[in-house]
Structures are given as C-alpha cells and as structure tokens.
Design an enzyme around this catalytic site. Structure first.
Site, short mmCIF file in Angstrom:
data_model
loop_
_atom_site.label_atom_id
_atom_site.label_comp_id
_atom_site.label_asym_id
_atom_site.label_seq_id
_atom_site.Cartn_x
_atom_site.Cartn_y
_atom_site.Cartn_z
N HIS A 23 0.97 -1.25 -0.14
CA HIS A 23 -0.12 -0.12 -0.13
C HIS A 23 0.76 1.07 0.11
O HIS A 23 0.36 2.18 -0.68
CB HIS A 23 -0.98 0.03 1.24
CG HIS A 23 -2.12 -0.67 0.91
ND1 HIS A 23 -3.51 -0.23 1.36
CD2 HIS A 23 -2.50 -2.00 0.51
CE1 HIS A 23 -4.26 -1.17 1.06
NE2 HIS A 23 -3.63 -2.10 0.43
N ASP A 24 1.93 1.35 0.57
CA ASP A 24 3.00 2.41 0.69
C ASP A 24 3.64 2.41 -0.62
O ASP A 24 3.70 3.81 -1.09
CB ASP A 24 3.94 2.23 1.85
CG ASP A 24 5.10 3.13 1.73
OD1 ASP A 24 4.57 4.39 1.72
OD2 ASP A 24 6.27 2.86 1.62
N VAL A 27 1.31 4.24 -3.59
CA VAL A 27 1.04 5.91 -3.67
C VAL A 27 2.09 6.62 -3.89
O VAL A 27 2.00 7.39 -5.13
CB VAL A 27 0.53 6.28 -2.40
CG1 VAL A 27 0.11 7.52 -2.12
CG2 VAL A 27 -0.80 5.15 -2.10
N GLY A 29 5.40 5.76 -4.10
CA GLY A 29 6.83 4.88 -4.26
C GLY A 29 6.99 4.43 -2.85
O GLY A 29 6.27 4.86 -1.79
N ASP A 31 8.08 5.02 0.11
CA ASP A 31 8.82 5.89 0.99
C ASP A 31 8.32 6.18 2.32
O ASP A 31 8.68 7.07 3.04
CB ASP A 31 8.60 7.31 0.25
CG ASP A 31 7.02 7.73 0.26
OD1 ASP A 31 6.15 6.97 0.75
OD2 ASP A 31 6.90 9.23 -0.02
N SER A 33 5.38 6.82 3.46
CA SER A 33 4.50 7.97 3.77
C SER A 33 3.26 7.47 4.22
O SER A 33 2.54 8.20 4.76
CB SER A 33 4.24 8.72 2.28
OG SER A 33 3.83 7.79 1.27
N GLU A 44 -2.33 9.42 4.43
CA GLU A 44 -2.78 8.09 3.53
C GLU A 44 -3.22 7.01 4.48
O GLU A 44 -4.29 6.45 3.94
CB GLU A 44 -1.37 7.71 2.96
CG GLU A 44 -0.74 8.21 1.75
CD GLU A 44 0.64 7.93 1.62
OE1 GLU A 44 0.77 6.31 1.55
OE2 GLU A 44 1.43 8.56 1.07
N PRO A 118 -6.70 0.55 -5.02
CA PRO A 118 -7.99 0.06 -5.38
C PRO A 118 -9.02 0.06 -4.42
O PRO A 118 -8.68 -0.35 -2.99
CB PRO A 118 -7.71 -1.51 -5.79
CG PRO A 118 -6.44 -1.85 -5.44
CD PRO A 118 -5.65 -0.74 -5.15
#
Length: 147
Positions: A23-24, A27, A29, A31, A33, A44, A118
């Site tokens: 999932h990281d 979005v 790359g 990183d 986030s 996120e 998704p």
C-alpha cells in the site's frame, strides 16, 4: 526487536505487514508515507483503502530499536520494506533482496491513496487494471489480495 522475532510474537501480522508495504509503494513509491500521521486525519493511513491496515505498532517498535542502536541511519521506508520481506520469508514465503537507501517521504495525502489504491469494493476487472498499471501481474494480485 529483531525482525526474526516478529513472526514468533505475531505470526498473524506477516500478511498485514506485507500489505502495508505494498500500500505504501502504490501511492508515492516505497517512501514510508503510509506511516505518517495527520492531526486532521488526512494522511494516507486515513484513506478508506488503508483503514484496515495493521501492524503500525510493530513498525514503531522495530524503528525505535534501530534508532537506539544507530540513530538517524535507517529510514522508516527501509524499515517497512525490510520488515515486510523478513516476516514474509519467516512464514515460508519468498525471499527477495531489499535495496536500502530510501528516503522517508514527508508528504502523506489521503486523496492520493484513494486515487492509487483499489477500493475495498473493486471488482476483479478494476483490480487487474490497477495492478497492471503498477507493473504487477494477476499472480501478484492474487498473492497480495489474499493477505
């Protein structure tokens, strides 16, 4: 806490930690986030596709241990990538090399997760399209969706 102890302490988190990593990566790359918090709940991790992510406390514990031993050396992004790899391997999944040196993202926006991940209610056609846009196969979709 070494990652080799994670699957012993929380064997049910191997899949969720791998899921958090992908999932990281979907979005901004890989990183880290997805690990960021927002006081207004607009990061996120607050987006609908990420509300069921689990294992943040494991990442925090490992990162704290790393910081104690070698402060400011290992990024959160590398920590997440290595943990995902290690716990997957420890539960008899595949092993892959993790190139380190990622820099931590400083931006985390819920709407970007909504656009790039998704939705939980997506049908198989939408899932195949989303994964293909990220260079992933139907096999990757099945493996990552089954966790």
């Amino acid at each position: 806490m070494a990652t080799s102890k994670l699957s012993i302490l929380a064997p049910s988190l191997a899949g969720p930690l791998l899921r958090m990593h992908f999932h990281d990566c979907f979005v901004r790359g890989c990183d880290g986030s997805v690990l960021l918090d927002s006081p207004t709940r607009q990061a996120e991790k607050d987006a609908i596709p990420n509300l069921t992510l689990r294992g943040f406390q494991i990442i925090d514990k490992v990162k704290a241990a790393l910081e104690k031993e070698c402060p400011g050396v290992v990024s959160c992004a590398d920590t997440l990538a290595i943990i995902a790899r290690d716990v997957t391997y420890e539960v008899m999944g595949p092993f892959w090399e993790v190139e380190t040196g990622r820099r931590d993202g400083k931006v985390s926006i819920a709407n970007e997760a909504l656009i790039n991940l998704p939705p939980p209610f997506a049908n198989i056609s939408a899932l195949k399209t989303t994964f293909a846009l990220k260079g992933l196969s139907v096999k990757d979709l099945v493996v990552l969706s089954g966790i």
